[in-house]
Design an enzyme around this catalytic site. Structure first.
Site, PDB file in Angstrom:
ATOM      1  N   CYS A  36      -9.844  -1.977 -92.846  1.00 24.75           N
ATOM      2  CA  CYS A  36      -8.922  -1.095 -94.088  1.00 24.75           C
ATOM      3  C   CYS A  36      -8.052  -1.967 -94.490  1.00 24.75           C
ATOM      4  O   CYS A  36      -7.768  -3.088 -94.335  1.00 24.75           O
ATOM      5  CB  CYS A  36      -8.034  -0.125 -92.763  1.00 24.75           C
ATOM      6  SG  CYS A  36      -6.916   0.771 -93.745  1.00 24.75           S
ATOM      7  N   GLU A  93     -16.546   1.945 -85.740  1.00 28.24           N
ATOM      8  CA  GLU A  93     -16.468   2.761 -84.398  1.00 28.24           C
ATOM      9  C   GLU A  93     -16.111   4.322 -84.743  1.00 28.24           C
ATOM     10  O   GLU A  93     -15.467   4.399 -85.573  1.00 28.24           O
ATOM     11  CB  GLU A  93     -15.308   1.968 -83.549  1.00 28.24           C
ATOM     12  CG  GLU A  93     -15.683   0.615 -83.298  1.00 28.24           C
ATOM     13  CD  GLU A  93     -14.691   0.119 -82.283  1.00 28.24           C
ATOM     14  OE1 GLU A  93     -15.302  -0.988 -81.704  1.00 28.24           O
ATOM     15  OE2 GLU A  93     -13.496   0.320 -82.396  1.00 28.24           O
ATOM     16  N   CYS A 117      -5.763   6.049 -80.465  1.00 29.93           N
ATOM     17  CA  CYS A 117      -5.318   5.974 -81.879  1.00 29.93           C
ATOM     18  C   CYS A 117      -5.011   4.315 -82.076  1.00 29.93           C
ATOM     19  O   CYS A 117      -4.023   3.806 -81.236  1.00 29.93           O
ATOM     20  CB  CYS A 117      -4.000   6.888 -81.928  1.00 29.93           C
ATOM     21  SG  CYS A 117      -4.478   8.184 -82.856  1.00 29.93           S
ATOM     22  N   SER A 127      -0.400  10.691 -91.699  1.00 28.83           N
ATOM     23  CA  SER A 127       0.390   9.748 -90.752  1.00 28.83           C
ATOM     24  C   SER A 127       1.668   9.036 -91.199  1.00 28.83           C
ATOM     25  O   SER A 127       1.889   8.508 -92.215  1.00 28.83           O
ATOM     26  CB  SER A 127      -0.576   8.677 -90.681  1.00 28.83           C
ATOM     27  OG  SER A 127      -1.707   8.909 -90.383  1.00 28.83           O
ATOM     28  N   LEU A 128       2.650   9.783 -90.689  1.00 29.98           N
ATOM     29  CA  LEU A 128       4.135   9.814 -91.000  1.00 29.98           C
ATOM     30  C   LEU A 128       4.803   8.456 -90.213  1.00 29.98           C
ATOM     31  O   LEU A 128       5.010   7.559 -91.022  1.00 29.98           O
ATOM     32  CB  LEU A 128       4.860  10.932 -90.655  1.00 29.98           C
ATOM     33  CG  LEU A 128       6.333  11.074 -91.142  1.00 29.98           C
ATOM     34  CD1 LEU A 128       6.142  10.999 -92.820  1.00 29.98           C
ATOM     35  CD2 LEU A 128       6.840  12.418 -90.895  1.00 29.98           C
ATOM     36  N   HIS A 129       4.987   8.695 -89.229  1.00 27.86           N
ATOM     37  CA  HIS A 129       5.385   7.565 -88.164  1.00 27.86           C
ATOM     38  C   HIS A 129       6.818   6.857 -88.323  1.00 27.86           C
ATOM     39  O   HIS A 129       7.222   5.982 -87.530  1.00 27.86           O
ATOM     40  CB  HIS A 129       4.248   6.198 -88.095  1.00 27.86           C
ATOM     41  CG  HIS A 129       2.956   6.726 -88.025  1.00 27.86           C
ATOM     42  ND1 HIS A 129       2.524   7.494 -86.967  1.00 27.86           N
ATOM     43  CD2 HIS A 129       1.705   6.530 -88.671  1.00 27.86           C
ATOM     44  CE1 HIS A 129       1.286   7.700 -87.096  1.00 27.86           C
ATOM     45  NE2 HIS A 129       0.883   7.071 -88.161  1.00 27.86           N
ATOM     46  N   GLY A 182     -10.284   2.667 -91.353  1.00 27.65           N
ATOM     47  CA  GLY A 182     -10.196   2.982 -92.728  1.00 27.65           C
ATOM     48  C   GLY A 182      -9.306   4.023 -93.299  1.00 27.65           C
ATOM     49  O   GLY A 182      -8.789   4.929 -92.576  1.00 27.65           O
ATOM     50  N   GLU A 183      -8.973   4.002 -94.631  1.00 30.13           N
ATOM     51  CA  GLU A 183      -8.221   4.999 -95.379  1.00 30.13           C
ATOM     52  C   GLU A 183      -9.026   5.798 -95.954  1.00 30.13           C
ATOM     53  O   GLU A 183      -9.647   5.761 -97.099  1.00 30.13           O
ATOM     54  CB  GLU A 183      -7.173   4.473 -95.970  1.00 30.13           C
ATOM     55  CG  GLU A 183      -6.263   5.432 -97.068  1.00 30.13           C
ATOM     56  CD  GLU A 183      -5.847   6.621 -96.513  1.00 30.13           C
ATOM     57  OE1 GLU A 183      -6.148   7.832 -96.891  1.00 30.13           O
ATOM     58  OE2 GLU A 183      -5.014   6.372 -95.896  1.00 30.13           O
ATOM     59  N   ASN A 220      -0.233   2.997 -78.483  1.00 32.47           N
ATOM     60  CA  ASN A 220      -1.189   2.581 -77.760  1.00 32.47           C
ATOM     61  C   ASN A 220      -1.103   0.697 -78.119  1.00 32.47           C
ATOM     62  O   ASN A 220      -1.088   0.777 -79.391  1.00 32.47           O
ATOM     63  CB  ASN A 220      -2.633   2.781 -77.965  1.00 32.47           C
ATOM     64  CG  ASN A 220      -2.830   4.193 -77.604  1.00 32.47           C
ATOM     65  OD1 ASN A 220      -2.463   4.783 -76.586  1.00 32.47           O
ATOM     66  ND2 ASN A 220      -2.896   4.960 -78.504  1.00 32.47           N
ATOM     67  N   CYS A 264      -1.492  -1.045 -86.130  1.00 28.88           N
ATOM     68  CA  CYS A 264      -3.103  -0.311 -86.192  1.00 28.88           C
ATOM     69  C   CYS A 264      -3.808  -1.775 -86.227  1.00 28.88           C
ATOM     70  O   CYS A 264      -3.996  -2.592 -86.925  1.00 28.88           O
ATOM     71  CB  CYS A 264      -3.081   0.162 -87.213  1.00 28.88           C
ATOM     72  SG  CYS A 264      -4.900   0.840 -87.446  1.00 28.88           S
ATOM     73  N   CYS A 285      -1.236  -1.494 -91.756  1.00 28.62           N
ATOM     74  CA  CYS A 285      -0.157  -0.659 -90.960  1.00 28.62           C
ATOM     75  C   CYS A 285       0.159  -1.781 -89.991  1.00 28.62           C
ATOM     76  O   CYS A 285      -0.629  -2.199 -89.287  1.00 28.62           O
ATOM     77  CB  CYS A 285      -0.573   0.541 -90.966  1.00 28.62           C
ATOM     78  SG  CYS A 285      -0.663   1.810 -92.194  1.00 28.62           S
ATOM     79  N   SER A 323      -7.236  12.450 -92.366  1.00 30.64           N
ATOM     80  CA  SER A 323      -5.947  11.812 -91.901  1.00 30.64           C
ATOM     81  C   SER A 323      -5.703  10.877 -92.765  1.00 30.64           C
ATOM     82  O   SER A 323      -6.460   9.736 -93.231  1.00 30.64           O
ATOM     83  CB  SER A 323      -5.868  11.489 -90.559  1.00 30.64           C
ATOM     84  OG  SER A 323      -4.634  10.676 -90.424  1.00 30.64           O
TER      85      SER A 323
END
Length: 349
Positions: free
Chosen positions: A115, A95, A341, A221-223, A166-167, A298, A122, A119, A198
């Protein structure tokens, strides 16, 4: 010749194409015409290359494959965001999202089918990784989203973010090669400064970006800004802890002076307290980062997290601002079509 044995014509650079045309007794300028069709005019088939003779088009068709990416479905959000499900030549899907604002047309593109990083927040992570995208497939995503931008607004893309499925750093060579084609004068001629890759944080590959002196921007991407919490939601942190990432980001900046930013999704009662904000400030101060993007969460099907209340978000933002952290709250776009996201999972409503 069976398609399995045919070589993808986009794997050839211009000199190799010129050599091929010379070998089959065609004029060398034909190679340039074909190259322009592939990259500048973005022809989806050999048949579409209308200034070539019919026999030459047929000969190309017989000798090469052109595994172009196509738009399988297109969904439009109430806020103008457009999500495309792209079909790849082998039947896989990825996508991509076009996010229009007053001043920008941003393309969010995928670099892998699914991916492998799992995580916890996600949707893409629930799919597992099927395969990497080739550089020309990533280029196709961008070219198709650029066409959509032109059709819907008359404006071409201004920014590209590798923040889809994906990473990107686990598909390192294809991602770099796709950016090389996107920024090339005979590609989409886009400035690398308008491209952001990212990553969930793979220290070794961040250093590699530094060694390769890349000119695009990097977002981490810390989070969660301490290892205990980050391990809990991002398994990759167990082998790439915050200290190793901070060191790698500093090395990257020293080598490239390219812009660095942090992405931080707020989860209710998990990483949204003022103590969490303090941890974030500590990390921010150890890296020459330009910006912290605070992102509203989200929800995804079966996800364990929820969005914090508005006053909690405000308190978090105020605290960062009081401590002179350059941060902005990013309201997610395209939620009604699962285009926001963390929601990309090839799910069709």
């Amino acid at each position: 010749m069976h398609s399995e044995q045919k070589k993808n014509i986009r794997q050839y650079d211009l000199p190799s194409l010129q050599q091929y045309f010379q070998e089959i007794g065609e004029k060398p300028f034909r190679a340039k015409q074909v190259y322009e069709w592939l990259w500048l005019k973005h022809a989806p088939t050999f048949e579409a290359m209308t200034n070539l003779s019919k026999p030459l088009r047929l000969s190309l068709e017989n000798n090469f494959s052109l595994p172009a990416v196509t738009v399988d479905t297109l969904q439009k959000s109430e806020d103008g965001t457009m999500k495309s499900r792209f079909r790849l030549h082998d039947g896989h899907f990825v996508e991509g999202v076009l996010i229009p604002t007053e001043t920008r047309q941003t393309a969010c593109v995928s670099s892998q089918v699914g991916c492998s990083l799992s995580c916890k927040f996600c949707a893409t992570g629930t799919m597992g990784r099927k395969r990497n995208l080739n550089f020309d497939e990533i280029y196709d995503e961008v070219a198709l989203l650029n066409q959509q931008a032109l059709q819907s607004s008359g404006k071409k893309l201004t920014n590209i973010v590798y923040m889809g499925m994906g990473e990107p750093l686990l598909n390192y060579n294809n991602v770099l090669k796709s950016i090389e084609r996107i920024t090339a004068a005979d590609g989409l001629a886009m400035s690398p400064k308008r491209i952001t890759v990212s990553t969930a944080g793979i220290a070794k590959m961040i250093r590699q970006l530094g060694d390769d002196k890349v000119r695009f921007n990097l977002a981490l991407s810390l989070h969660a800004a301490n290892d205990t919490k980050r391990n809990e939601i991002m398994p990759i942190n167990e082998t790439n802890d915050l200290k190793s990432l901070i060191d790698a980001l500093n090395y990257f900046y020293k080598q490239t002076e390219s812009q660095i930013s942090f992405e931080y999704i707020l989860f209710r009662n998990f990483n949204d307290s003022l103590q969490d904000a303090d941890d974030l400030i500590k990390v921010y101060r150890q890296v020459p980062a330009d910006l912290v993007n605070i992102i509203e969460y989200n929800p995804i099907d079966g996800g364990r997290f929820a969005k914090p209340d508005e006053d909690k978000v405000q308190a978090f933002m105020d605290y960062l601002s009081k401590h002179r952290v350059n941060s902005r709250l990013r309201r997610s776009r395209g939620k009604d079509i699962d285009a926001a996201c963390g929601q990309l999972a090839n799910k069709i409503a």
